[in-house]
Scaffold this motif. Structure first.
Motif, PDB file in Angstrom:
ATOM      1  N   HIS A  99      12.486   3.406 -35.869  1.00  0.00           N
ATOM      2  CA  HIS A  99      11.761   2.330 -35.510  1.00  0.00           C
ATOM      3  C   HIS A  99      10.998   2.271 -34.052  1.00  0.00           C
ATOM      4  O   HIS A  99      10.574   1.373 -33.414  1.00  0.00           O
ATOM      5  CB  HIS A  99      12.831   0.998 -35.230  1.00  0.00           C
ATOM      6  N   PHE A 100      11.165   3.474 -33.423  1.00  0.00           N
ATOM      7  CA  PHE A 100      10.438   3.828 -32.169  1.00  0.00           C
ATOM      8  C   PHE A 100       8.939   3.946 -32.673  1.00  0.00           C
ATOM      9  O   PHE A 100       8.637   5.032 -33.530  1.00  0.00           O
ATOM     10  CB  PHE A 100      10.932   5.020 -31.586  1.00  0.00           C
ATOM     11  N   ASP A 101       8.072   3.079 -32.119  1.00  0.00           N
ATOM     12  CA  ASP A 101       6.761   3.170 -32.381  1.00  0.00           C
ATOM     13  C   ASP A 101       6.015   4.496 -31.990  1.00  0.00           C
ATOM     14  O   ASP A 101       5.225   5.092 -32.575  1.00  0.00           O
ATOM     15  CB  ASP A 101       6.028   2.089 -31.753  1.00  0.00           C
ATOM     16  N   ASP A 102       6.633   4.772 -30.798  1.00  0.00           N
ATOM     17  CA  ASP A 102       5.986   6.438 -30.287  1.00  0.00           C
ATOM     18  C   ASP A 102       7.140   7.151 -29.911  1.00  0.00           C
ATOM     19  O   ASP A 102       7.675   7.183 -28.979  1.00  0.00           O
ATOM     20  CB  ASP A 102       5.291   5.913 -28.810  1.00  0.00           C
ATOM     21  N   LYS A 103       7.629   7.802 -31.048  1.00  0.00           N
ATOM     22  CA  LYS A 103       8.693   8.754 -31.123  1.00  0.00           C
ATOM     23  C   LYS A 103       8.751   9.788 -29.999  1.00  0.00           C
ATOM     24  O   LYS A 103       9.681  10.202 -29.056  1.00  0.00           O
ATOM     25  CB  LYS A 103       8.954   9.412 -32.347  1.00  0.00           C
ATOM     26  N   PRO A 104       7.577  10.670 -29.907  1.00  0.00           N
ATOM     27  CA  PRO A 104       7.745  11.539 -28.691  1.00  0.00           C
ATOM     28  C   PRO A 104       7.798  11.108 -27.365  1.00  0.00           C
ATOM     29  O   PRO A 104       8.377  11.712 -26.381  1.00  0.00           O
ATOM     30  CB  PRO A 104       6.123  12.148 -28.801  1.00  0.00           C
ATOM     31  N   LEU A 105       7.141  10.035 -27.196  1.00  0.00           N
ATOM     32  CA  LEU A 105       7.284   9.188 -25.831  1.00  0.00           C
ATOM     33  C   LEU A 105       8.787   8.678 -25.562  1.00  0.00           C
ATOM     34  O   LEU A 105       9.275   9.016 -24.507  1.00  0.00           O
ATOM     35  CB  LEU A 105       6.214   7.954 -25.551  1.00  0.00           C
TER      36      LEU A 105
END
Length: 203
Positions: free
Chosen positions: A120-126
């Protein structure tokens, strides 16, 4: 913060998957998790996506008075339940918000524990970079799901539009994400027992 996703999870706060007592099978998997990650008295943990606080309560008991938990979620209704479940417990700080909104202490925590939340993280790398910055040099980053990635990804594709694109990336993609944060994946299991990933810093 993703308000569409926040509103969706508000509708889920009373569902069994989010608020019911863990089943015996789930409880056994959590016991294994605690043993394998070395959670003990004094451990300092960040728990993104804490939901209604079911796991938070177990972790609070495991780390004891000398430990500390930072637990947060984007769903106001789930956070309200988490506050109620952990009322008067002194070793847990509970917040409403997304990872991007937090200023974590640098190199202050032993463990990041993402339970049922990483897709559910929209920006996984961040998200990984921000959370990794809060870990001590010997700290570990854990992803833990009761089901395997194929099951989870299929479920989300059939669910609400707010989570239809929320998947667990492939092992290759995960390797790239964690290496970009200075970490390497030490363990990745994705089988009928669920999904478990443990990463540590590249030495």
């Amino acid at each position: 913060m993703n308000w569409e996703k926040s509103a969706f999870f508000d509708t889920q706060a009373d569902q069994d998957w989010a608020d019911a007592d863990y089943t015996p099978e789930e409880t056994a998997k959590i016991r294994r998790l605690i043993l394998e990650t070395g959670i003990k008295s004094g451990t300092r943990i960040i728990e993104p996506g804490c939901g209604t606080g079911r796991l938070t309560k177990i972790l609070s008991d495991a780390v004891g008075d000398k430990g500390r938990l930072i637990a947060f979620d984007i769903s106001p209704k789930m956070i309200a339940k988490c506050h109620s479940r952990l009322e008067h417990i002194g070793n847990v700080e509970i917040y409403l918000g997304a990872i991007e909104n937090f200023k974590f202490e640098k190199q202050a925590f032993n463990l990041v524990l993402c339970h049922q939340v990483f897709p559910h993280f929209d920006d996984k790398p961040l998200a990984v970079r921000l959370l990794a910055n809060a870990l001590k040099p010997e700290g570990k980053f854990i992803l833990f799901h009761f089901k395997n990635s194929a099951w989870i990804n299929d479920l989300h594709r059939k669910a609400h539009p707010a989570v239809i694109a929320d998947i667990i990336p492939s092992e290759e993609e995960m390797t790239i994400i964690f290496e970009a944060a200075g970490m390497k994946i030490d363990v990745l299991r994705d089988d009928n027992q669920g999904y478990f990933l443990k990463a540590g810093f590249i030495k």
